[in-house]
Write a protein that holds these residues in place. Structure first.
Motif, short mmCIF file in Angstrom:
data_model
loop_
_atom_site.label_atom_id
_atom_site.label_comp_id
_atom_site.label_asym_id
_atom_site.label_seq_id
_atom_site.Cartn_x
_atom_site.Cartn_y
_atom_site.Cartn_z
N ALA A 425 32.10 40.85 44.97
CA ALA A 425 32.13 42.32 44.91
C ALA A 425 33.55 42.81 44.70
CB ALA A 425 31.54 42.90 46.19
N GLY A 426 34.52 42.16 45.37
CA GLY A 426 35.92 42.53 45.16
C GLY A 426 36.34 42.34 43.72
N ASP A 427 35.90 41.23 43.09
CA ASP A 427 36.21 41.01 41.67
C ASP A 427 35.58 42.09 40.81
OD1 ASP A 427 37.63 38.79 42.33
OD2 ASP A 427 36.08 37.35 41.78
N THR A 428 34.37 42.52 41.16
CA THR A 428 33.72 43.60 40.41
C THR A 428 34.54 44.88 40.48
OG1 THR A 428 31.53 42.65 40.80
CG2 THR A 428 31.62 44.98 40.21
N VAL A 429 35.04 45.21 41.67
CA VAL A 429 35.87 46.41 41.83
C VAL A 429 37.14 46.29 40.99
CG1 VAL A 429 37.26 47.72 43.48
CG2 VAL A 429 34.97 46.95 44.11
N ILE A 430 37.77 45.11 41.00
CA ILE A 430 38.98 44.92 40.21
C ILE A 430 38.69 45.13 38.73
CG2 ILE A 430 40.63 43.17 39.44
CD1 ILE A 430 40.59 42.06 42.29
N ARG A 431 37.55 44.59 38.25
CA ARG A 431 37.19 44.79 36.84
C ARG A 431 36.89 46.25 36.54
NH1 ARG A 431 34.75 39.52 37.38
NH2 ARG A 431 32.85 40.47 38.20
N GLN A 432 36.24 46.96 37.48
CA GLN A 432 35.97 48.38 37.26
C GLN A 432 37.26 49.18 37.12
OE1 GLN A 432 32.22 48.53 40.25
NE2 GLN A 432 32.92 50.52 39.57
N VAL A 433 38.21 48.92 38.01
CA VAL A 433 39.50 49.62 37.94
C VAL A 433 40.20 49.30 36.62
CG1 VAL A 433 41.79 49.84 38.98
CG2 VAL A 433 39.76 49.74 40.43
#
Length: 741
Positions: A425-433
């Motif tokens: 989920a943290g990687d998903t947030v990083i990709r979203q940003v």
């Protein structure tokens, strides 16, 4: 002899004409065959030498690319290791990265790795090997890697070719880089691939070529149809010049040194046999001349040879020279399907193959360059590339007397998302940003990943004010792209802290500008996050809220440091509560009590863990029970101040509900102190109109609707009515908005 002369003399005139012609034609055939064969031999020899040179250069270039590739790969592995290792001591580094080291050494093609290591070694700060893995377990000799390690310590990374100390050494293309930890003596990771026949086979050279890599102690690796010949291998080690003879065979030979900063005396030798080509071409020329001399007169044949043979050979020779000079588009004209046409076609195919190999090498280099500059998770520029871009932008700005700004942003509370939903989920947030940052900037702007959850934007021709606007716009856009929890039921807003710095106002070199941007970033984080700091803005000065009550002042400041939202929320609740009190006509002493109670109503949260206050998701029943204790805890902390009982009563009852469903005592109606009922309405409105880690703020109008809907159940109807009337009155006279979040 006399008898022969008499016989010739007695021949008829016809034979006297035929015999000289036959003799002349025969001599002419031998002369022409000799000339043509020599010309063909020269052309083939020239091209073969050029091809040998091309092959040796290509092989040396390929090995140099492999060295650079593994150097970049090691650097990337170390950067990734630093992210996972964190700030630990050097002696714990190996345990932290051991799973990654094991994966490097596994030979499983399903991993789809760019390469598989034959050598993985980690040395600590005192150059002691703490990990030494080699695929070839038959040798236990040491690896001569001191120069590689020393260079990596001095220059952060190094690459080259290293060998073992045995009589028949094993040679590796290798890279090394440091793994930064909290320990000043960082560990060094070394990875290598054995330079052997298998590596040379990967070059995909023609089956007619033999390629050798030769070092001070002999041949290290070889590939080709006759590369296993002991006689040929011995000759290669002693060969000089561009041609050599082995037994009855002649070879074109070329060698290219492997030029690297860290490498033994290595060279690539390419060998191409000449005898077969020369013999085949000579037979073709002879057969052609026999046919031609049988059907044409001597003079006509000479003219035909001049026009049909000499000109194509000159064209083939010219093409060979152009290919030698590096013109891969040169092709020989094919005007017939005879031997000369076949020879020209062979040269053209050779040129096509060289062009394809050159294109493949160019593509491989471009891919390596892309991989070395791109962050694997986000597709943005990586740390090295974005810092190189800053240096280029500074040079341009100085040359053209213009400004530019950088923005460094750090995702707030990413660790809590990782802890709550997992690192995926943290990687998903990083990709979203990363996606929002990429799509919210101009084409001329550059965006890169500066660290684990940190990004950097380079904004050419952008002032501090303009950069501040870009950062503010980015924050607004990000609120429309929340993180959706795995169960799909919760939308968590993504927020970040930002620091802005501008050239030349904040520095005239990269170090100064980055230092200013970092300083401003951490000022934003100290302010509680979700903030932008630019220029030389000072940190927020805390005013004394409860003049004369230093202990309670300290409690409020402690809550502020613990959770910036709680501090701002307390200020809002106080302002809203006083608005209600004024509408209800409460006297000044009562409003003073309400002001103190509003500022202190959440002081009990000092005993609530940070992970619960800032959790990016719904609380579990057990967690909620823990948070519900804060009113009673806050009341217990209130000691030794004027109106202590009234303040304590207001604080402990601000979560009681009009219908008795609240906490901590389940009071109902007028059993709840009036100041507690006022704080309850103000507290709910402030919470609904403020951004929280797990949702966006509600519009003021929607918050008022929910407040009115709760009148008679959760809230005192008279308090709600007074609040709504006070807000409408403020809007009618054009006052500032009641809520600030």
């Amino acid at each position: 002899m006399t008898h022969l002369l008499h016989t010739v003399r007695d021949l008829s005139v016809r034979w006297k004409i035929i015999l000289p012609f036959v003799l002349l034609a025969t001599v002419t055939w031998f002369v022409a065959a000799s000339i043509l064969e020599r010309s063909s031999t020269e052309a083939i020899t020239t091209q073969s030498r050029a091809e040998a040179r091309r092959v040796s250069d290509a092989a040396a270039h390929h090995l140099a690319l492999r060295v650079r590739f593994i150097g970049r790969e090691v650097a990337i592995q170390c950067l990734e290791a630093e992210v996972f290792v964190g700030h630990v001591t050097a002696e714990n580094t190996v345990d932290a990265i051991r799973p990654g080291i094991t994966e490097m050494f596994m030979r499983d093609t399903s991993l789809k790795r760019p390469f598989l290591a034959d050598l993985v070694k980690v040395v600590d700060g005192d150059n002691r090997a703490v990990v030494d893995l080699r695929l070839n377990r038959l040798t236990t000799s040491a690896v001569e890697d001191k120069e590689l390690i020393a260079t990596a310590r001095e220059e952060l990374s190094a690459e080259g070719i290293i060998t073992t100390t045995s009589e028949s050494p094993t040679t590796y293309v290798a890279g090394a880089a440091g793994i930064k930890t909290a320990d000043p003596k960082s560990s060094i990771l070394i990875m290598g691939i054995e330079l052997d026949d298998e590596m040379l086979d990967e070059m995909g050279l023609s089956a007619t070529h033999d390629v050798f890599v030769v070092g001070p102690k002999g041949i290290i690796g070889a590939t080709g149809p006759t590369a296993d010949s002991a006689e040929l291998r011995e000759a290669v080690q002693l060969a000089t010049g561009d041609e050599m003879t082995v037994g009855d065979s002649t070879y074109a030979i070329a060698e290219t040194p492997i030029t690297l900063d860290i490498a033994p005396d290595l060279r690539v030798v390419a060998v191409i046999p000449l005898d077969g080509f020369v013999a085949d071409t000579g037979a073709q020329v002879q057969a052609w001349l026999v046919l031609a001399l049988g059907i044409a007169a001597f003079l006509v044949l000479a003219l035909w040879l001049s026009n049909t043979l000499t000109r194509p050979l000159r064209a083939v020779t010219a093409v060979a020279q152009e290919l030698t000079d590096g013109n891969m588009t040169a092709r020989a004209p094919i005007s017939s399907k005879d031997e000369i046409g076949t020879l020209a076609n062979a040269f053209n195919r050779m040129g096509d193959e060289l062009a394809r190999r050159d294109a493949r090498l160019s593509e491989a280099f471009a891919e390596l360059k892309f991989l070395s500059e791109t962050d694997a998770l986000t597709g943005l520029l990586n740390y090295r590339a974005i810092h190189a871009a800053i240096e280029r932008e500074i040079a341009l700005a100085k040359r053209h007397y213009r400004v530019f700004s950088i923005v460094i942003l750090d995702i707030d509370n990413l660790k809590l998302i990782n802890d709550t939903y997992g690192h995926a989920a943290g990687d998903t947030v990083i990709r979203q940003v990363a996606d929002v940052a990429r799509n919210s900037t101009r084409e001329s702007d550059l965006v890169g990943r500066h660290g684990g959850d940190e990004f950097m934007m380079i904004l050419p021709r952008t002032t501090t004010t303009q950069a501040h606007h870009v950062a503010d716009k980015l924050r607004d856009v990000m609120l429309d792209h929340p993180f959706i929890a795995p169960d799909g039921g919760l939308h968590v807003p993504i927020r970040f802290s930002l620091g802005v710095a501008t050239f030349p106002d904040d520095g005239d070199n990269s170090a100064a500008i980055l230092a200013r941007a970092d300083e401003n970033l951490y000022t934003s984080k100290r302010r509680g996050g979700d903030m932008i700091t630019s220029g030389h803005e000072p940190g927020p000065a805390r005013k004394t809220l409860l003049r004369g009550f230093s202990i309670l002042d300290s409690l409020v400041i402690a809550v502020d440091n613990k959770d910036r939202y709680t501090y701002q929320h307390s200020e809002d609740v106080t302002r809203l509560a006083l608005l209600i009190a004024d509408e209800l006509g409460l006297d000044e002493p009562t409003q003073d009590i309400l002001r103190t109670a509003g500022l202190l109503h959440d002081v009990g949260k000092i005993g609530v863990p940070d992970t619960l206050l800032r959790k990016p998701g719904r609380l579990t029943p057990l967690e909620y029970e823990h948070v519900k204790r804060h009113p009673a805890m806050g009341a217990a902390l209130i000691q030794g101040i004027p109106d202590e009982e009234e303040i304590r009563a207001a604080i402990v009852s601000h979560h009681e509900h009009w219908d008795g469903s609240g906490f901590p005592r389940g009071l109902r109606g007028t059993e709840i102190p009036l100041l507690g009922r006022i704080l309850a309405a103000a507290d709910a409105y402030s919470a609904m109109t403020s951004h929280r880690p797990y949702r966006k703020a509600l519009p003021d109008s929607e918050a008022i609707e929910q407040l009115v809907a709760g009148a008679g159940t959760q809230f005192d109807p008279d308090v709600v009515a007074a609040f709504v009337h006070a807000i409408q009155l403020h809007e009618a006279v054009g006052a500032q908005p009641v809520a600030t979040h």
